[in-house]
Scaffold this motif. Structure first.
Motif, PDB file in Angstrom:
ATOM      1  N   GLY A  97       0.841  -1.303  -0.125  1.00 34.32           N
ATOM      2  CA  GLY A  97       0.044   0.067   0.002  1.00 34.32           C
ATOM      3  C   GLY A  97       0.808   1.252  -0.091  1.00 34.32           C
ATOM      4  O   GLY A  97       1.995   1.070  -0.256  1.00 34.32           O
ATOM      5  N   LEU A  98       0.183   2.456   0.219  1.00 30.26           N
ATOM      6  CA  LEU A  98       0.756   3.448   0.305  1.00 30.26           C
ATOM      7  C   LEU A  98       1.124   3.973   1.696  1.00 30.26           C
ATOM      8  O   LEU A  98       0.103   4.011   2.609  1.00 30.26           O
ATOM      9  CB  LEU A  98      -0.055   4.588  -0.378  1.00 30.26           C
ATOM     10  N   VAL A  99       2.354   4.414   2.115  1.00 31.72           N
ATOM     11  CA  VAL A  99       2.541   4.811   3.407  1.00 31.72           C
ATOM     12  C   VAL A  99       3.606   5.890   3.464  1.00 31.72           C
ATOM     13  O   VAL A  99       4.277   6.134   2.390  1.00 31.72           O
ATOM     14  CB  VAL A  99       3.230   3.518   4.168  1.00 31.72           C
ATOM     15  N   GLN A 100       3.469   6.708   4.510  1.00 26.38           N
ATOM     16  CA  GLN A 100       4.592   7.833   4.661  1.00 26.38           C
ATOM     17  C   GLN A 100       5.787   7.465   5.056  1.00 26.38           C
ATOM     18  O   GLN A 100       6.007   6.169   5.691  1.00 26.38           O
ATOM     19  CB  GLN A 100       3.807   8.945   5.578  1.00 26.38           C
ATOM     20  N   ALA A 101       6.690   8.050   4.522  1.00 29.79           N
ATOM     21  CA  ALA A 101       8.223   8.017   5.249  1.00 29.79           C
ATOM     22  C   ALA A 101       8.252   7.895   6.779  1.00 29.79           C
ATOM     23  O   ALA A 101       7.482   8.651   7.100  1.00 29.79           O
ATOM     24  CB  ALA A 101       9.188   9.040   4.680  1.00 29.79           C
ATOM     25  N   GLY A 102       9.025   6.975   7.169  1.00 31.99           N
ATOM     26  CA  GLY A 102       9.014   6.793   8.626  1.00 31.99           C
ATOM     27  C   GLY A 102       7.931   5.712   9.165  1.00 31.99           C
ATOM     28  O   GLY A 102       7.921   5.417  10.145  1.00 31.99           O
ATOM     29  N   GLY A 103       6.888   5.327   8.265  1.00 34.18           N
ATOM     30  CA  GLY A 103       6.069   4.486   8.729  1.00 34.18           C
ATOM     31  C   GLY A 103       6.257   2.863   8.793  1.00 34.18           C
ATOM     32  O   GLY A 103       7.406   2.757   8.242  1.00 34.18           O
ATOM     33  N   SER A 104       5.292   2.006   8.876  1.00 32.64           N
ATOM     34  CA  SER A 104       5.519   0.687   8.762  1.00 32.64           C
ATOM     35  C   SER A 104       4.442   0.090   8.039  1.00 32.64           C
ATOM     36  O   SER A 104       3.248   0.708   7.826  1.00 32.64           O
ATOM     37  CB  SER A 104       5.427   0.033  10.321  1.00 32.64           C
ATOM     38  N   LEU A 105       4.650  -1.024   7.401  1.00 29.19           N
ATOM     39  CA  LEU A 105       3.823  -1.927   6.733  1.00 29.19           C
ATOM     40  C   LEU A 105       4.039  -3.387   7.035  1.00 29.19           C
ATOM     41  O   LEU A 105       5.403  -3.602   7.315  1.00 29.19           O
ATOM     42  CB  LEU A 105       3.970  -1.756   5.383  1.00 29.19           C
ATOM     43  N   ARG A 106       3.417  -4.496   6.811  1.00 28.47           N
ATOM     44  CA  ARG A 106       3.447  -6.021   7.137  1.00 28.47           C
ATOM     45  C   ARG A 106       3.102  -6.316   5.777  1.00 28.47           C
ATOM     46  O   ARG A 106       1.775  -6.397   5.778  1.00 28.47           O
ATOM     47  CB  ARG A 106       2.832  -6.391   8.318  1.00 28.47           C
TER      48      ARG A 106
END
Length: 127
Positions: free
Chosen positions: A10-19
């Motif tokens: 997906g789309l996430v901001q810099a510094g964020g997380s995804l699994r």
């Protein structure tokens, strides 16, 4: 027939997380090394992380070490990639891959060692 299905991009901001998750079917999941690779537009597919059949050995690309964690749940036939402190340069399509041979971990960073691939899931990191 081996099938690998990725999800979680997906789309996430810099510094964020995804699994990311990769669900496997078609053979005994717990016998095979699994890997994650990624491919950015105009670039070659590159190694991200790998985990052996038991989960006791893991390998990472230098670019993601300390930020990404690969894990697996053999009871669920699923391998995960937890991504934290995401950067814009992490933007790519992420692919799950599986080795052909059981209980094999040689050259875990080499794409040629993986014979089965998922369709990929897009990760976009906005700065």
């Amino acid at each position: 027939q081996v099938q690998l299905v990725e999800s979680g991009g997906g789309l996430v901001q810099a510094g964020g997380s995804l699994r990311l998750s990769c669900a496997a079917s078609g053979r005994t999941f717990s016998s095979y090394t699994m890997g994650w690779f990624r491919q950015a537009p105009g670039k070659e597919r590159e190694f991200v992380a790998a985990i052996n059949w038991s989960g006791g050995l893991t390998y990472y690309a230098d670019s993601v070490k300390g930020r990404f964690t690969i894990s697996r749940d053999n009871a669920k036939n699923t391998v995960y990639l937890q991504m934290s402190s995401l950067k814009s340069e992490d933007t790519a399509a992420y692919y799950c891959a599986s080795r052909r041979e059981q209980y094999s971990i040689s050259s875990p960073r080499e794409r040629r060692m993986y014979d089965y691939w998922g369709q990929g899931t897009q990760v976009t990191v906005s700065s």
